[in-house]
Write a protein that holds these residues in place. Structure first.
Motif, short mmCIF file in Angstrom:
data_model
loop_
_atom_site.label_atom_id
_atom_site.label_comp_id
_atom_site.label_asym_id
_atom_site.label_seq_id
_atom_site.Cartn_x
_atom_site.Cartn_y
_atom_site.Cartn_z
N UNK A 138 39.07 37.41 43.46
CA UNK A 138 39.74 36.14 43.75
C UNK A 138 40.32 36.11 45.16
N UNK A 139 40.97 37.18 45.54
CA UNK A 139 41.73 37.15 46.79
C UNK A 139 40.91 37.64 47.97
N UNK A 140 39.95 38.54 47.73
CA UNK A 140 39.27 39.13 48.86
C UNK A 140 37.84 38.60 49.02
N UNK A 142 36.38 36.23 47.37
CA UNK A 142 36.34 34.77 47.29
C UNK A 142 37.58 34.17 47.95
N UNK A 143 37.99 34.74 49.06
CA UNK A 143 39.21 34.27 49.71
C UNK A 143 39.14 32.82 50.13
N UNK A 144 37.97 32.39 50.59
CA UNK A 144 37.83 31.00 51.04
C UNK A 144 38.06 30.04 49.88
N UNK A 146 39.75 30.52 47.16
CA UNK A 146 41.15 30.50 46.74
C UNK A 146 41.99 29.71 47.73
N UNK A 147 41.66 29.83 49.03
CA UNK A 147 42.37 29.00 50.02
C UNK A 147 42.16 27.54 49.70
N UNK A 149 41.59 26.26 46.77
CA UNK A 149 42.38 25.91 45.59
C UNK A 149 43.84 25.65 45.97
N UNK A 150 44.37 26.50 46.85
CA UNK A 150 45.76 26.31 47.24
C UNK A 150 45.92 24.98 47.97
N UNK A 151 44.93 24.63 48.82
CA UNK A 151 45.02 23.36 49.53
C UNK A 151 44.94 22.20 48.54
N UNK A 153 46.07 22.24 45.43
CA UNK A 153 47.40 22.13 44.80
C UNK A 153 48.38 21.49 45.77
N UNK A 154 48.30 21.90 47.03
CA UNK A 154 49.17 21.34 48.08
C UNK A 154 49.01 19.83 48.15
#
Lengths: 176, 138
Positions: A138-140, A142-144, A146-147, A149-151, A153-154
């Motif tokens: 998830x974090x490494x 597939x970092x893009x 997850x970024x 996803x955060x955007x 939510x933002x």
């Protein structure tokens, strides 16, 4: 547990009271979380329990308490249309027919399992020093994503805040 | 509901444990199930409980709006900033190997930091949206 899920889903469709529907969908999420645990996916189960059964229930209850009192829910009996039932049955049958050609659940030799998953499972703990492969992917790897996803939510949070208008009202008060 | 002594005492007892559990899920997410998304929601749920028991005004005294707005944007910026930091250190966007001398430690650091960014944004968004719902009810 799948039967519990189906029963809860039918209850959600059947009930008229919005609060009861919200509580039932919370129960639905909780049963899904149990199902994910049974399938050895604790990461997904934790998310489902926290987000599905917890946060979204609270937000939906808040939304229901906002709408109640402004407009009554219409309770009107719709006549049963044979054509509609026919279309629903045909679509459902087509979907079930489609699932027949899918590989059996959990089969290790399907394309989905053979593409990158073995490499992740073999390399992730050593390459990222993280024993939890889900987090490593998830974090490494597939970092893009997850970024993204955060955007999402933002922007969703910003959108809701603007829609509810508490910021706009405050800005206007400060401007005057 | 502030006058109900049972509720306020139980809420006061539960709050630290919820926050502690959120932090555990956040920072132990590399090893055990969990991560920023789950931790953010659990963290926010502690403040949902606080608002339900003590009211919105008391909650605003502890976590004001501006702080939440900063958290919403700050989490995304932290995540993207780690990505750009990788660029500045001469590698690809979101490549954590260069963050520390040892690639493994770099990966470690990168994952912990971006999960922190995720958690900050999620916790702030959920809390802010709940604040907004409660406020528009008045």
């Amino acid at each position: 547990m799948l039967f519990f899920l189906a029963g809860t889903a039918i209850g959600i469709v059947w009930l008229k009271s919005l609060i009861a529907v919200v509580m039932l969908s919370s129960i639905y999420s909780l049963i899904s979380a149990g199902l994910f645990i049974a399938m050895n996916a604790p990461d997904v189960a934790l998310t489902e329990a926290a987000v599905g059964a917890g946060a979204s229930t609270v937000l939906l209850l808040a939304a229901v308490s906002l709408t109640r009192g402004r407009r009554r829910v219409e309770q009107r009996r719709t006549p049963v249309r044979p054509a509609a039932i026919f279309i629903v049955l045909v679509t459902g049958a087509a979907l079930i027919y489609g699932t027949l050609s899918l590989p059996p659940f959990g089969a290790p030799d399907t394309p989905g399992q053979l593409h990158v998953a073995p490499r992740y499972l073999a390399e992730a703990p050593a390459a990222t020093a993280s024993p939890n492969v889900v987090t490593a992917v998830l974090a490494s790897y597939r970092g893009f994503d997850t970024l993204g996803e955060v955007v999402v939510i933002f922007s969703a949070g910003i959108g809701v805040l603007f829609l509810l208008g508490s910021w706009r009202r405050r800005l206007r008060e400060e401007g005057e | 509901m502030r006058d109900n002594i049972v509720l306020s005492v139980v809420a006061r007892l539960l709050m630290p444990f919820i926050l502690l559990f959120a932090l555990y899920v956040q920072f132990h997410g590399e090893v055990s199930p969990g991560g920023g998304f789950q931790a953010g929601v659990i963290f926010a749920s502690a403040f949902v409980l606080f608002v339900l028991v003590y009211g919105i005004d008391a909650a605003e005294g502890i976590i004001p709006d501006g702080f939440l707005r900063g958290g919403i944007a700050g989490g995304v910026l932290l995540y993207a900033g780690i990505g750009v930091l990788g660029l500045l250190l001469g590698s690809n966007f979101l490549d954590y190997n260069v963050l520390a001398a040892d690639p493994k430690n770099g990966q470690h650091l990168g994952i912990v930091l971006i999960e922190l960014g995720v958690g900050t944004t999620v916790a702030s968004v959920v809390t802010a949206v709940f604040y907004a719902f409660v406020r528009s009810k008045r």
